[in-house]
Design a protein around this motif. Structure first.
Motif, PDB file in Angstrom:
ATOM      1  N   ARG A 190      30.475  39.130  26.564  1.00 32.15           N
ATOM      2  CA  ARG A 190      31.357  38.922  27.571  1.00 32.15           C
ATOM      3  C   ARG A 190      31.012  39.906  28.640  1.00 32.15           C
ATOM      4  NH1 ARG A 190      34.936  35.164  30.409  1.00 32.15           N
ATOM      5  NH2 ARG A 190      36.558  34.018  28.212  1.00 32.15           N
ATOM      6  N   THR A 191      30.899  39.247  30.374  1.00 31.85           N
ATOM      7  CA  THR A 191      30.340  40.561  31.308  1.00 31.85           C
ATOM      8  C   THR A 191      31.400  41.184  31.589  1.00 31.85           C
ATOM      9  OG1 THR A 191      28.387  39.330  31.679  1.00 31.85           O
ATOM     10  CG2 THR A 191      29.009  40.957  32.632  1.00 31.85           C
ATOM     11  N   GLU A 192      31.284  42.569  31.918  1.00 31.16           N
ATOM     12  CA  GLU A 192      32.126  43.352  32.320  1.00 31.16           C
ATOM     13  C   GLU A 192      31.342  44.143  33.580  1.00 31.16           C
ATOM     14  OE1 GLU A 192      36.589  44.875  30.949  1.00 31.16           O
ATOM     15  OE2 GLU A 192      34.656  47.173  30.579  1.00 31.16           O
ATOM     16  N   ALA A 193      31.688  43.625  34.572  1.00 31.92           N
ATOM     17  CA  ALA A 193      31.618  44.831  35.444  1.00 31.92           C
ATOM     18  C   ALA A 193      32.472  46.184  35.898  1.00 31.92           C
ATOM     19  CB  ALA A 193      31.778  43.824  37.140  1.00 31.92           C
ATOM     20  N   TRP A 194      31.420  47.328  36.052  1.00 30.63           N
ATOM     21  CA  TRP A 194      31.816  48.358  35.975  1.00 30.63           C
ATOM     22  C   TRP A 194      31.166  48.451  38.064  1.00 30.63           C
ATOM     23  CZ3 TRP A 194      27.862  51.653  37.628  1.00 30.63           C
ATOM     24  CH2 TRP A 194      26.712  52.325  36.868  1.00 30.63           C
ATOM     25  N   SER A 195      31.629  49.757  38.916  1.00 33.66           N
ATOM     26  CA  SER A 195      31.463  49.384  39.592  1.00 33.66           C
ATOM     27  C   SER A 195      31.464  48.288  40.593  1.00 33.66           C
ATOM     28  CB  SER A 195      30.474  50.632  39.772  1.00 33.66           C
ATOM     29  OG  SER A 195      30.404  50.703  41.815  1.00 33.66           O
ATOM     30  N   PRO A 196      32.850  47.936  40.361  1.00 35.65           N
ATOM     31  CA  PRO A 196      32.473  45.978  40.972  1.00 35.65           C
ATOM     32  C   PRO A 196      33.352  45.951  42.544  1.00 35.65           C
ATOM     33  CG  PRO A 196      34.943  46.989  40.069  1.00 35.65           C
ATOM     34  CD  PRO A 196      33.360  48.286  39.592  1.00 35.65           C
ATOM     35  N   LEU A 197      32.793  47.114  43.058  1.00 37.68           N
ATOM     36  CA  LEU A 197      33.165  47.573  44.768  1.00 37.68           C
ATOM     37  C   LEU A 197      31.431  48.439  45.077  1.00 37.68           C
ATOM     38  CD1 LEU A 197      36.336  47.634  44.914  1.00 37.68           C
ATOM     39  CD2 LEU A 197      35.361  46.342  45.093  1.00 37.68           C
ATOM     40  N   GLY A 198      30.586  48.733  44.160  1.00 36.95           N
ATOM     41  CA  GLY A 198      29.259  48.847  44.410  1.00 36.95           C
ATOM     42  C   GLY A 198      29.464  49.883  45.620  1.00 36.95           C
ATOM     43  N   ARG A 199      30.793  51.695  44.880  1.00 36.24           N
ATOM     44  CA  ARG A 199      30.601  52.303  45.834  1.00 36.24           C
ATOM     45  C   ARG A 199      30.928  52.241  47.529  1.00 36.24           C
ATOM     46  NH1 ARG A 199      25.986  56.319  44.201  1.00 36.24           N
ATOM     47  NH2 ARG A 199      27.076  57.975  43.160  1.00 36.24           N
ATOM     48  N   GLY A 200      31.669  50.885  47.837  1.00 37.34           N
ATOM     49  CA  GLY A 200      32.142  50.318  48.510  1.00 37.34           C
ATOM     50  C   GLY A 200      31.052  49.940  49.622  1.00 37.34           C
ATOM     51  N   ILE A 201      29.878  49.702  49.293  1.00 31.57           N
ATOM     52  CA  ILE A 201      29.063  49.358  49.742  1.00 31.57           C
ATOM     53  C   ILE A 201      29.192  48.417  50.411  1.00 31.57           C
ATOM     54  CG2 ILE A 201      26.406  49.702  50.262  1.00 31.57           C
ATOM     55  CD1 ILE A 201      26.374  51.857  48.558  1.00 31.57           C
ATOM     56  N   VAL A 202      29.395  47.195  49.335  1.00 29.38           N
ATOM     57  CA  VAL A 202      29.255  45.906  49.812  1.00 29.38           C
ATOM     58  C   VAL A 202      30.415  46.053  50.340  1.00 29.38           C
ATOM     59  CG1 VAL A 202      28.088  45.288  47.746  1.00 29.38           C
ATOM     60  CG2 VAL A 202      30.671  45.054  47.570  1.00 29.38           C
ATOM     61  N   LEU A 203      31.605  45.918  50.624  1.00 24.74           N
ATOM     62  CA  LEU A 203      32.471  45.609  51.923  1.00 24.74           C
ATOM     63  C   LEU A 203      32.675  45.926  52.857  1.00 24.74           C
ATOM     64  CD1 LEU A 203      35.310  47.621  49.246  1.00 24.74           C
ATOM     65  CD2 LEU A 203      34.212  45.699  49.248  1.00 24.74           C
ATOM     66  N   MET A 204      31.540  46.394  53.827  1.00 19.58           N
ATOM     67  CA  MET A 204      30.833  45.990  54.568  1.00 19.58           C
ATOM     68  C   MET A 204      30.254  45.305  54.991  1.00 19.58           C
ATOM     69  SD  MET A 204      30.572  50.536  55.381  1.00 19.58           S
ATOM     70  CE  MET A 204      29.460  50.777  53.458  1.00 19.58           C
ATOM     71  N   ASN A 205      29.456  44.922  54.644  1.00 18.02           N
ATOM     72  CA  ASN A 205      28.789  43.621  54.771  1.00 18.02           C
ATOM     73  C   ASN A 205      29.709  42.025  55.778  1.00 18.02           C
ATOM     74  OD1 ASN A 205      27.306  40.903  53.319  1.00 18.02           O
ATOM     75  ND2 ASN A 205      26.310  41.699  53.765  1.00 18.02           N
ATOM     76  N   PRO A 206      29.215  41.746  56.249  1.00 20.82           N
ATOM     77  CA  PRO A 206      29.714  40.498  57.296  1.00 20.82           C
ATOM     78  C   PRO A 206      30.235  39.593  55.712  1.00 20.82           C
ATOM     79  CG  PRO A 206      27.268  41.097  58.078  1.00 20.82           C
ATOM     80  CD  PRO A 206      28.156  41.955  56.671  1.00 20.82           C
ATOM     81  N   VAL A 207      29.329  38.927  55.278  1.00 24.30           N
ATOM     82  CA  VAL A 207      29.472  37.984  54.527  1.00 24.30           C
ATOM     83  C   VAL A 207      30.759  37.819  53.724  1.00 24.30           C
ATOM     84  CG1 VAL A 207      28.953  36.192  52.934  1.00 24.30           C
ATOM     85  CG2 VAL A 207      27.549  36.972  54.449  1.00 24.30           C
ATOM     86  N   ILE A 208      31.548  39.109  53.236  1.00 25.55           N
ATOM     87  CA  ILE A 208      32.254  39.293  52.462  1.00 25.55           C
ATOM     88  C   ILE A 208      33.575  39.212  53.464  1.00 25.55           C
ATOM     89  CG2 ILE A 208      33.343  41.034  50.613  1.00 25.55           C
ATOM     90  CD1 ILE A 208      30.396  41.225  49.823  1.00 25.55           C
ATOM     91  N   ASP A 209      33.166  39.967  54.250  1.00 30.98           N
ATOM     92  CA  ASP A 209      34.071  40.460  55.716  1.00 30.98           C
ATOM     93  C   ASP A 209      34.727  38.983  56.181  1.00 30.98           C
ATOM     94  OD1 ASP A 209      35.692  41.736  57.637  1.00 30.98           O
ATOM     95  OD2 ASP A 209      34.986  40.634  59.286  1.00 30.98           O
ATOM     96  N   GLU A 210      33.521  37.643  56.089  1.00 32.22           N
ATOM     97  CA  GLU A 210      34.064  36.864  56.652  1.00 32.22           C
ATOM     98  C   GLU A 210      34.966  35.448  56.296  1.00 32.22           C
ATOM     99  OE1 GLU A 210      32.119  32.426  58.344  1.00 32.22           O
ATOM    100  OE2 GLU A 210      30.511  34.066  57.694  1.00 32.22           O
ATOM    101  N   VAL A 211      34.028  35.947  54.641  1.00 32.00           N
ATOM    102  CA  VAL A 211      35.151  35.371  53.785  1.00 32.00           C
ATOM    103  C   VAL A 211      36.656  35.969  53.424  1.00 32.00           C
ATOM    104  CG1 VAL A 211      35.516  35.157  50.983  1.00 32.00           C
ATOM    105  CG2 VAL A 211      33.163  34.608  52.005  1.00 32.00           C
TER     106      VAL A 211
END
Length: 284
Positions: A190-211
């Motif tokens: 099984r794969t377990e993701a630590w830092s699944p939000l990437g220190r918050g950096i990815v949350l500012m991405n327009p692709v994720i924002d659109e979804v």
């Protein structure tokens, strides 16, 4: 307060593990106790710590307080801890495990991991083999590794004959670890993701924002749900009550295949990739 329902995933030894957990890196003292208690009230049942985090005592206190208050039973909780670099080696792992067990104040651990392969020591094979022997004693339910890359993972399996139940690795939008996840599927790890939000950096991405706008959820919830739909478990950390509640609600909706593909494609965009240390060189 109504506790959220969290789905479980099955490890290769038959152990059931909640797919969403609470990461506790950098949580200390009274803050750690408060946050873990609050998380349990919200429905978190999977708590992740490590000897190197310096908070096992606080995590254990929170667990005992929650049990005493009738919020949860020990059997309902899934507790993970890990052996650090200075605890590696066939001669050191048993004492390291007992130290963690003592600091947590528990009778058993649900999942015990070798925290990093640390190729500079070259002890990751014997360390995992020592962890496997602990499992035979009945004081740890499931065993695994963290931050193990493809070469050392194959080496561990070939030399010990034991397949880790789980590999906990950095994984988030923009760094989906596709080759490693393919190997995990091959070996039934099984794969377990630590830092699944990437220190918050990815949350500012327009692709994720659109979804997020399309599904009416936060960008953090979308990032977590994406990882979950890849088949991963996730252990986001937050000390904020609102975000704790939001994170655990990532199980309450589904992304479409097109939305999943759009987020996964971030792997190929400039500026994305690994955020933290590369286990091939860490801690050198």
């Amino acid at each position: 307060m109504t506790a959220a329902a969290v789905p479980t995933i099955t490890l290769n030894d038959g152990t059931e593990m909640p797919q969403i957990g609470l990461g506790t890196w950098k949580l200390r003292g009274d803050d750690a106790v408060r946050i873990v208690r609050e998380a349990i009230e919200l429905g978190y049942r999977h708590i992740d710590t490590a000897s190197s985090y310096g908070n096992e005592e606080a995590i254990g206190q929170a667990i005992r307080d929650a049990i005493a208050a009738g919020d949860v039973t020990r059997d309902e909780l899934f507790i993970t801890t890990k052996a650090w670099q200075d605890e590696q080696g066939a001669d050191r792992i048993p004492a390291a495990f007992q130290d963690s067990l003592h600091r947590l104040g528990l009778e058993y651990i649900d999942l015990y991991l070798v925290h990093w392969p640390d190729p500079t020591q070259g002890k990751y094979v014997e360390s995992f083999e020592a962890v496997a022997r602990l499992q035979g004693l009945g004081i740890v339910q499931a065993i695994g590794v963290a931050n193990f890359y493809e070469e050392v993972l194959r080496e561990v399996v070939e030399k010990t004959g034991t397949v880790p139940a789980l590999n906990q690795v950095e994984l988030h939008p923009g760094f989906s670890q596709a080759p490693l996840r393919t190997l995990h599927e091959e070996l039934e790890i099984r794969t377990e993701a630590w830092s699944p939000l990437g220190r918050g950096i990815v949350l500012m991405n327009p692709v994720i924002d659109e979804v997020a706008r399309e599904v009416g959820k936060s960008t953090a919830q979308v990032a977590l749900r994406w990882a979950m739909q890849l088949g991963c478990s996730v252990i986001p950390k937050s000390g904020d009550s609102r975000r704790l509640a939001q994170n655990i609600e990532a199980a309450s909706f589904t992304l479409t295949p097109a939305q999943m593909d759009a987020i996964t494609e971030l792997d190929h965009q400039q500026g994305f990739g690994r955020v933290f240390d590369d286990p091939r060189t860490f801690p050198a």
